[in-house]
Design a protein around this motif. Structure first.
Motif, PDB file in Angstrom:
ATOM      1  N   THR A   1      10.102   5.924   4.615  1.00 22.68           N
ATOM      2  CA  THR A   1       9.165   5.883   4.855  1.00 22.68           C
ATOM      3  C   THR A   1       8.392   4.876   3.399  1.00 22.68           C
ATOM      4  OG1 THR A   1       9.247   7.824   5.738  1.00 22.68           O
ATOM      5  CG2 THR A   1       7.365   7.478   4.734  1.00 22.68           C
ATOM      6  N   VAL A   2       8.986   4.586   2.199  1.00 24.49           N
ATOM      7  CA  VAL A   2       8.351   3.967   1.713  1.00 24.49           C
ATOM      8  C   VAL A   2       8.021   2.691   1.805  1.00 24.49           C
ATOM      9  CG1 VAL A   2       8.469   3.329  -1.452  1.00 24.49           C
ATOM     10  CG2 VAL A   2       8.219   5.345  -0.819  1.00 24.49           C
ATOM     11  N   TYR A   3       9.209   1.640   2.083  1.00 22.08           N
ATOM     12  CA  TYR A   3       9.355   0.470   2.080  1.00 22.08           C
ATOM     13  C   TYR A   3       8.973   0.403   3.671  1.00 22.08           C
ATOM     14  CZ  TYR A   3      12.690  -0.526  -1.444  1.00 22.08           C
ATOM     15  OH  TYR A   3      12.976  -0.583  -3.122  1.00 22.08           O
ATOM     16  N   GLY A   4       9.227   0.910   4.127  1.00 23.53           N
ATOM     17  CA  GLY A   4       8.565   1.273   5.623  1.00 23.53           C
ATOM     18  C   GLY A   4       6.913   0.949   5.853  1.00 23.53           C
ATOM     19  N   GLY A   5       6.486   1.518   5.244  1.00 22.97           N
ATOM     20  CA  GLY A   5       5.339   1.503   4.532  1.00 22.97           C
ATOM     21  C   GLY A   5       4.741   0.381   3.854  1.00 22.97           C
ATOM     22  N   MET A   6       5.353  -0.259   3.128  1.00 22.48           N
ATOM     23  CA  MET A   6       5.383  -1.506   1.974  1.00 22.48           C
ATOM     24  C   MET A   6       5.141  -2.294   3.353  1.00 22.48           C
ATOM     25  SD  MET A   6       8.171  -3.486  -0.129  1.00 22.48           S
ATOM     26  CE  MET A   6       8.762  -3.876   0.592  1.00 22.48           C
ATOM     27  N   LEU A   7       6.497  -2.735   4.244  1.00 19.54           N
ATOM     28  CA  LEU A   7       6.210  -3.825   4.801  1.00 19.54           C
ATOM     29  C   LEU A   7       4.846  -3.873   6.137  1.00 19.54           C
ATOM     30  CD1 LEU A   7      10.245  -3.822   5.975  1.00 19.54           C
ATOM     31  CD2 LEU A   7       8.017  -6.483   4.854  1.00 19.54           C
ATOM     32  N   ASP A   8       4.670  -2.429   6.198  1.00 24.63           N
ATOM     33  CA  ASP A   8       2.970  -2.445   6.911  1.00 24.63           C
ATOM     34  C   ASP A   8       2.448  -3.082   5.875  1.00 24.63           C
ATOM     35  OD1 ASP A   8       4.332  -2.006   9.524  1.00 24.63           O
ATOM     36  OD2 ASP A   8       4.246   1.293   8.400  1.00 24.63           O
ATOM     37  N   GLU A   9       2.392  -2.398   4.996  1.00 25.83           N
ATOM     38  CA  GLU A   9       0.527  -3.730   3.960  1.00 25.83           C
ATOM     39  C   GLU A   9       0.895  -5.131   3.697  1.00 25.83           C
ATOM     40  OE1 GLU A   9      -1.273  -2.776  -0.170  1.00 25.83           O
ATOM     41  OE2 GLU A   9       0.349  -1.813   0.647  1.00 25.83           O
ATOM     42  N   VAL A  10       2.394  -5.209   3.449  1.00 28.47           N
ATOM     43  CA  VAL A  10       2.559  -6.993   3.113  1.00 28.47           C
ATOM     44  C   VAL A  10       2.144  -7.752   5.572  1.00 28.47           C
ATOM     45  CG1 VAL A  10       4.621  -8.701   3.066  1.00 28.47           C
ATOM     46  CG2 VAL A  10       4.680  -6.234   1.505  1.00 28.47           C
ATOM     47  N   LEU A  11       2.635  -6.659   6.230  1.00 30.67           N
ATOM     48  CA  LEU A  11       2.816  -7.449   7.706  1.00 30.67           C
ATOM     49  C   LEU A  11       0.494  -7.757   7.901  1.00 30.67           C
ATOM     50  CD1 LEU A  11       5.584  -6.741   9.179  1.00 30.67           C
ATOM     51  CD2 LEU A  11       5.350  -8.251   7.966  1.00 30.67           C
ATOM     52  N   ARG A  12       0.272  -6.713   6.752  1.00 28.07           N
ATOM     53  CA  ARG A  12      -1.598  -6.788   7.911  1.00 28.07           C
ATOM     54  C   ARG A  12      -1.943  -7.965   6.492  1.00 28.07           C
ATOM     55  NH1 ARG A  12      -1.093  -1.035   7.407  1.00 28.07           N
ATOM     56  NH2 ARG A  12      -1.191  -1.141   4.878  1.00 28.07           N
ATOM     57  N   THR A  13      -1.001  -8.136   5.317  1.00 24.32           N
ATOM     58  CA  THR A  13      -2.023  -9.261   4.710  1.00 24.32           C
ATOM     59  C   THR A  13      -1.591 -10.215   4.453  1.00 24.32           C
ATOM     60  OG1 THR A  13      -1.950  -6.739   3.314  1.00 24.32           O
ATOM     61  CG2 THR A  13      -2.520  -8.537   2.084  1.00 24.32           C
ATOM     62  N   ILE A  14      -0.367 -10.839   4.438  1.00 21.77           N
ATOM     63  CA  ILE A  14      -0.040 -11.729   5.082  1.00 21.77           C
ATOM     64  C   ILE A  14       0.629 -12.855   5.727  1.00 21.77           C
ATOM     65  CG2 ILE A  14       2.212 -13.669   3.686  1.00 21.77           C
ATOM     66  CD1 ILE A  14       0.241 -12.078   1.300  1.00 21.77           C
ATOM     67  N   PRO A  15       0.267 -13.874   5.860  1.00 23.82           N
ATOM     68  CA  PRO A  15       0.612 -14.663   7.216  1.00 23.82           C
ATOM     69  C   PRO A  15       1.911 -14.945   6.945  1.00 23.82           C
ATOM     70  CG  PRO A  15      -1.255 -15.338   6.025  1.00 23.82           C
ATOM     71  CD  PRO A  15      -0.955 -14.946   5.206  1.00 23.82           C
ATOM     72  N   MET A  16       3.199 -14.357   7.474  1.00 23.27           N
ATOM     73  CA  MET A  16       3.930 -14.737   6.949  1.00 23.27           C
ATOM     74  C   MET A  16       4.531 -16.041   7.797  1.00 23.27           C
ATOM     75  SD  MET A  16       5.269 -12.222   5.745  1.00 23.27           S
ATOM     76  CE  MET A  16       6.940 -11.568   5.760  1.00 23.27           C
ATOM     77  N   ALA A  17       4.342 -16.425   8.879  1.00 25.52           N
ATOM     78  CA  ALA A  17       4.357 -18.213   9.780  1.00 25.52           C
ATOM     79  C   ALA A  17       4.334 -18.756   8.519  1.00 25.52           C
ATOM     80  CB  ALA A  17       3.908 -18.247  11.061  1.00 25.52           C
ATOM     81  N   ALA A  18       3.624 -18.965   7.088  1.00 24.33           N
ATOM     82  CA  ALA A  18       3.181 -19.342   6.509  1.00 24.33           C
ATOM     83  C   ALA A  18       3.747 -19.467   4.824  1.00 24.33           C
ATOM     84  CB  ALA A  18       1.999 -19.241   5.895  1.00 24.33           C
ATOM     85  N   VAL A  19       4.715 -18.332   5.147  1.00 20.01           N
ATOM     86  CA  VAL A  19       5.715 -18.124   3.955  1.00 20.01           C
ATOM     87  C   VAL A  19       7.024 -19.188   4.072  1.00 20.01           C
ATOM     88  CG1 VAL A  19       7.042 -16.113   2.983  1.00 20.01           C
ATOM     89  CG2 VAL A  19       5.008 -15.472   4.005  1.00 20.01           C
ATOM     90  N   ARG A  20       7.202 -19.973   2.609  1.00 18.33           N
ATOM     91  CA  ARG A  20       8.568 -20.715   3.270  1.00 18.33           C
ATOM     92  C   ARG A  20       9.661 -19.815   3.376  1.00 18.33           C
ATOM     93  NH1 ARG A  20      12.305 -22.652  -0.117  1.00 18.33           N
ATOM     94  NH2 ARG A  20      12.866 -25.201   0.117  1.00 18.33           N
ATOM     95  N   ASP A  21       9.899 -18.890   2.205  1.00 15.74           N
ATOM     96  CA  ASP A  21      11.331 -18.173   2.770  1.00 15.74           C
ATOM     97  C   ASP A  21      11.619 -16.918   2.930  1.00 15.74           C
ATOM     98  OD1 ASP A  21      12.153 -18.144   0.507  1.00 15.74           O
ATOM     99  OD2 ASP A  21      13.135 -20.296   1.226  1.00 15.74           O
ATOM    100  N   VAL A  22      12.367 -15.710   2.665  1.00 15.74           N
ATOM    101  CA  VAL A  22      12.348 -14.396   1.815  1.00 15.74           C
ATOM    102  C   VAL A  22      13.605 -13.887   1.327  1.00 15.74           C
ATOM    103  CG1 VAL A  22      12.210 -11.721   2.518  1.00 15.74           C
ATOM    104  CG2 VAL A  22      10.305 -13.370   3.396  1.00 15.74           C
ATOM    105  N   SER A  23      13.965 -13.292   0.641  1.00 17.78           N
ATOM    106  CA  SER A  23      14.799 -12.575   0.107  1.00 17.78           C
ATOM    107  C   SER A  23      14.913 -10.766  -0.146  1.00 17.78           C
ATOM    108  CB  SER A  23      15.501 -13.460  -1.492  1.00 17.78           C
ATOM    109  OG  SER A  23      14.219 -12.382  -2.675  1.00 17.78           O
TER     110      SER A  23
END
Length: 340
Positions: A251-273
């Motif tokens: 729940t904790v990490y899922g909620g974080m991901l929800d906020e990230v995906l609402r906030t950040i245009p992921m297509a413009a991110v270089r990459d993810v680790s």
């Protein structure tokens, strides 16, 4: 002075006598000292006379840090550590221009690596640049400059990120990563975008930030800073690393991901680790002696080949959870999962 995360406890500043040997070093020292007009300045022969003293308490010192201004002798650029992600880069190095950090993350390996909680700034930045240039004459270089500290947290004090990003822009075969947990609204001031300057933000859920990542930017602050940087044309990497097991982590990490995906245009991110907590056994043993009440330090990790980590089942469950969510918004080749 701007900078939301500068520790006001630099009431004592130790200065190596060698700083006076070069006007560039002295100028940097004076720039830093201007921020602390009431500090007691103490001349020393060598930073190790203070930093490497016996019977020091890292946690106590970190609460009221002293500052040490020094000149680094010998090597400052090293091959990347095996527990860190190379992001697929062949010539992977890190540079050490500071020791210790303004932030106070309980799980940070620096707490087991160093005998002191005080902060050391090496003023001979040109010598480190010369080492990098020597490597560049052999091959391209991918360099992490914020390994042993968070340079962006202390940027208002010394301007090292500005110096590094300008240096990288002038060297086409150099790429650098600047890793941070900062959420300062002033973070991007004075920098010019260059695709080879990679600003890598560690993102953690609010639970992890509030319990273990003391003095850092909140998740909301980090995301706001990322959005500003992307709008200005800066290259951004998102780091879900290290993942920390906590109550109801899904729940904790899922909620974080929800906020990230609402906030950040992921297509413009270089990459993810992506990776879960791991640490060398010698560092963790020292941290356990220093922090007997820390839940994240005292967790019953598995020791495998000298590295402590979560057991295989939990590691796979946590990382797979994140990977499956991230692959819905990013191509798999832009997600780097740490593997031992």
């Amino acid at each position: 002075m701007k900078g939301d995360f500068l520790n006001p406890s630099f009431s004592h500043i130790y200065i190596e006598r060698a700083v006076d040997q070069d006007p560039r070093w002295r100028a940097r020292a004076e720039q830093i000292l201007r921020h602390f007009p009431r500090a007691t300045c103490i001349p020393i022969e060598h930073y190790k006379d203070v930093f490497n003293r016996r019977h020091q308490s890292y946690p106590a010192q970190h609460r009221t840090q002293a500052l040490i201004l020094a000149v680094k002798h010998g090597r400052s650029v090293y091959p990347g550590a095996p527990v860190c992600q190379s992001m697929g880069e062949e010539h992977f190095y890190y540079a050490s221009s500071m020791m210790n950090c303004l932030f106070d993350c309980e799980y940070c390996y620096l707490k087991g690596m160093y005998p002191s909680g005080n902060l050391v700034i090496f003023l001979n930045l040109e010598d480190i640049f010369a080492e990098v240039e020597a490597l560049l004459r052999q091959h391209p270089v991918y360099l992490c400059i914020s390994y042993d500290t968070d340079l962006l947290a202390i940027e208002p004090l010394c301007g090292y990120v500005k110096a590094w990003t300008d240096f990288t822009a002038a060297h086409p075969d150099l790429s650098i990563e600047i890793r941070t947990k900062s959420g300062s609204e002033h973070l991007w001031e004075g920098f010019n975008p260059c695709p080879r300057n990679i600003f890598a933000f560690t993102l953690s859920p609010d639970y992890v930030v509030s319990h273990y990542e003391h003095r850092t930017g909140t998740l909301t602050q980090r995301l706001a800073s990322i959005r500003r940087g992307m709008a200005l044309g800066f290259t951004i990497r998102l780091c879900f690393d290290p993942m920390i097991a906590c109550p109801d982590w899904r729940t904790v990490y899922g909620g974080m991901l929800d906020e990230v995906l609402r906030t950040i245009p992921m297509a413009a991110v270089r990459d993810v680790s992506l990776g879960s907590f791991r640490l060398s056994d010698s560092y963790l043993k020292q941290m356990r002696r220093n922090m007997p009440d820390s839940a994240v330090v005292q967790y019953p990790y598995v020791n495998e080949n000298g590295v402590y980590h979560y057991d295989a089942a939990l590691t796979e469950e946590m990382e797979r959870f994140m990977l499956e969510r991230l692959t819905t918004v990013l191509p798999r080749e832009r997600i780097f999962r740490w593997e031992s």
